[in-house]
Design an enzyme around this catalytic site. Structure first.
Site, short mmCIF file in Angstrom:
data_model
loop_
_atom_site.label_atom_id
_atom_site.label_comp_id
_atom_site.label_asym_id
_atom_site.label_seq_id
_atom_site.Cartn_x
_atom_site.Cartn_y
_atom_site.Cartn_z
N HIS A 59 41.43 36.49 28.11
CA HIS A 59 40.32 37.34 28.52
C HIS A 59 39.20 37.24 27.49
CE1 HIS A 59 42.81 39.15 31.65
NE2 HIS A 59 43.76 39.35 30.76
N ASP A 117 31.66 39.74 28.27
CA ASP A 117 30.22 39.44 28.31
C ASP A 117 29.50 40.77 28.45
OD1 ASP A 117 27.62 39.02 29.21
OD2 ASP A 117 28.19 37.74 30.89
N HIS A 153 26.15 42.54 29.05
CA HIS A 153 24.78 42.29 29.49
C HIS A 153 23.76 42.93 28.56
CE1 HIS A 153 25.74 41.24 33.99
NE2 HIS A 153 26.54 40.62 33.14
N HIS A 157 31.64 42.62 31.39
CA HIS A 157 32.72 42.11 32.23
C HIS A 157 33.40 40.92 31.57
CE1 HIS A 157 30.47 38.53 33.70
NE2 HIS A 157 29.42 39.32 33.61
N CYS A 158 34.57 40.60 32.06
CA CYS A 158 35.30 39.44 31.59
C CYS A 158 34.71 38.19 32.24
CB CYS A 158 36.78 39.59 31.96
SG CYS A 158 37.86 38.38 31.16
N HIS A 189 38.47 37.51 37.69
CA HIS A 189 38.71 38.64 36.78
C HIS A 189 37.82 39.83 37.12
CE1 HIS A 189 41.20 36.76 33.34
NE2 HIS A 189 41.22 35.93 34.37
N MET A 249 37.94 43.85 36.02
CA MET A 249 37.65 43.67 34.60
C MET A 249 36.16 43.79 34.31
SD MET A 249 40.03 41.34 32.33
CE MET A 249 40.30 41.87 30.63
N HIS A 270 24.20 57.30 47.11
CA HIS A 270 23.54 58.46 47.68
C HIS A 270 24.44 59.66 47.44
CE1 HIS A 270 21.39 61.01 50.52
NE2 HIS A 270 22.54 61.31 51.08
N GLU A 315 16.36 59.75 47.42
CA GLU A 315 17.46 60.05 48.34
C GLU A 315 18.61 59.06 48.15
OE1 GLU A 315 15.00 58.21 52.10
OE2 GLU A 315 16.87 59.20 52.53
N THR A 316 18.26 57.79 48.00
CA THR A 316 19.24 56.73 47.79
C THR A 316 18.64 55.78 46.78
OG1 THR A 316 20.08 56.92 50.05
CG2 THR A 316 20.48 54.84 48.95
N HIS A 361 25.81 54.25 50.38
CA HIS A 361 25.25 54.56 51.69
C HIS A 361 25.07 53.33 52.58
CE1 HIS A 361 23.31 57.00 54.77
NE2 HIS A 361 23.63 58.06 54.07
CU LIG Z 1 39.81 38.83 31.92
#
Ligand SMILES: [Cu+2]
Length: 405
Positions: free
Chosen positions: A158, A161, A163, A198-199, A209, A214, A319, A342-343, A369
């Site tokens: 594993h 990353d 962001h 995330h992986c 993954h 993950m 929503h 609203e959304t 929604h």
């Molecule tokens: Cu992983």
């Protein structure tokens, strides 16, 4: 016992390989071919394309000529991560100078029930055992110092990353850990906002993954806290952290969900299900109903809740049924928040924050929604709010009754 990246394929020990993510890519290709011979030509095609991704994701090492980071002026603190939907203890407005925030995450591959009603389950790939992984909270200018541990009991390598980070594929290139390994990554939080992590081990293993749970979110707060468009401070009483997870669970010829002995056993079947791009489930916090009933989020009238929504793979449209997004940061905390929504929108591969102050008691449904996903695929959570009803805002003037035509 021999640990395998994929059953019958390749040992995960680093001794056996030169380059980690190439192994993942090779294993992905060999795995699919080995487990599903009739599909192998197609799988080769797919992997030829995705091989470019994992080549790009080859492990990197920091340039030995690079200047050491100047850590003077930083204070070290530890952040104890907690399971979703809760948030770790944190300051909304930073006190003191920038910090090195130490966190530890352990990868855990575990069998999780996705839907009790029909036996759907998944060998989830997780950070700290939960889907999503824990919410991390720091301030702009802080350093995140992550110890990432992969226990010897794991079947797979594993990595992570972020962001929110800058360089080395978000740290993905510096954090490939095989079973029995740990690494430490430090990065500076320069962009305020909510971000996915995330992986991303390489090749088809990346979406495999991510769609096995993950992923998670980090919130990088401005040092002086959140503000409205005029610069007035915005504060919350609590955080509700929603991880929306799309699963692509393989079914047998009778339409029943398949079960597997170990993490990774579903690899070839899962890749085939994923290729259709239609999730079998889209759920909050790992399972259908994880945040309803006993798991519902609690609040009181007058309380302000910051709803952090992570979706690492797919667009979503949150929503709050019965309420609103009073302030919504779809992008960065440097942008003025959208108001009275609203959304709102979560771009696949991102996390957003929405703030709402509850004005009425009752059950609120926090849904995707796209109501097919919200209702039929599972993306519904409940917020149960206690307090005094306000007839000035809403009143049932006449209860349903029969009438004379
Ligand atoms: Cu992983």
């Amino acid at each position: 016992m021999t640990k395998l990246i994929n059953p019958g394929l390749m040992k995960t020990s680093r001794r056996n390989v030169l380059r980690g993510s190439m192994l993942a890519g090779a294993a992905a290709m060999t795995g699919a071919a080995a487990m599903s011979a009739p599909r192998s030509p197609k799988m080769h095609g797919i992997n030829a394309t995705s091989s470019r991704l994992y080549r790009a994701a080859d492990p990197q090492s920091a340039d030995s000529n690079a200047k050491p980071a100047d850590l003077s002026g930083y204070t070290r603190v530890k952040q104890e991560l907690v399971a979703p939907p809760f948030a770790p203890a944190h300051e909304q407005v930073a006190t003191g100078g920038p910090k090195i925030v130490e966190i530890t995450m352990e990868t855990e591959e575990r069998l999780m029930v996705v839907d009790e009603d029909n036996g759907a389950s998944v060998w989830a790939l997780t950070y700290n055992g939960s889907v999503p992984g824990p919410l991390i909270i720091v301030h702009e200018g802080d350093m995140v110092e992550l110890t990432l541990r992969n226990p010897t009991s794991s079947m797979m390598e594993h990595n992570i990353d972020f962001h929110a980070s800058t360089g080395a594929l978000g740290g993905g290139g510096l954090t490939h850990v095989y079973p029995g390994e740990e690494c430490v990554l430090r990065w500076k939080a320069t962009k305020p906002g909510c971000f996915t992590y995330h992986c991303a081990p390489g090749g088809d293993m990346i979406p495999y993954h991510v769609t096995h749970g993950m992923n998670g979110a980090i919130m990088v707060l401005p040092r002086d806290g959140l503000k409205d468009k005029d610069g007035n401070p915005l504060r919350y009483d609590r955080i509700a952290y929603f991880g929306e997870q799309d699963y692509y669970l393989p079914k047998d010829e009778n339409g029943d969900y398949k079960t597997y002995e170990a993490a990774g056993d579903d690899y070839a079947d899962s890749l085939e299900a994923m290729r259709g791009l239609i999730p079998t489930h889209s759920v909050f916090n790992g399972a259908v109903g994880a945040l309803t009933g006993e798991g519902a989020i609690k609040a009181n009238v007058g309380e302000t809740v910051l709803m952090v929504h992570n979706q690492a793979n797919r667009d979503s449209r949150p929503h709050l049924i019965g309420g609103h997004g009073n302030y919504v940061w779809e992008s960065s905390f440097t942008d003025a928040p959208l108001q009275d929504m609203e959304t709102w929108f979560v771009r696949g591969g991102s996390a957003v924050a929405a703030m709402y102050t509850f004005e009425q008691p009752g059950v609120y449904a926090y849904v995707n929604h796209n109501l097919i996903e919200g209702v039929m695929l599972g993306a519904t959570a409940h917020v149960v709010v206690e307090g005094q009803w306000d007839n000035a805002l809403m009143e049932q003037v006449v209860a349903p009754r029969s009438f004379e035509a």
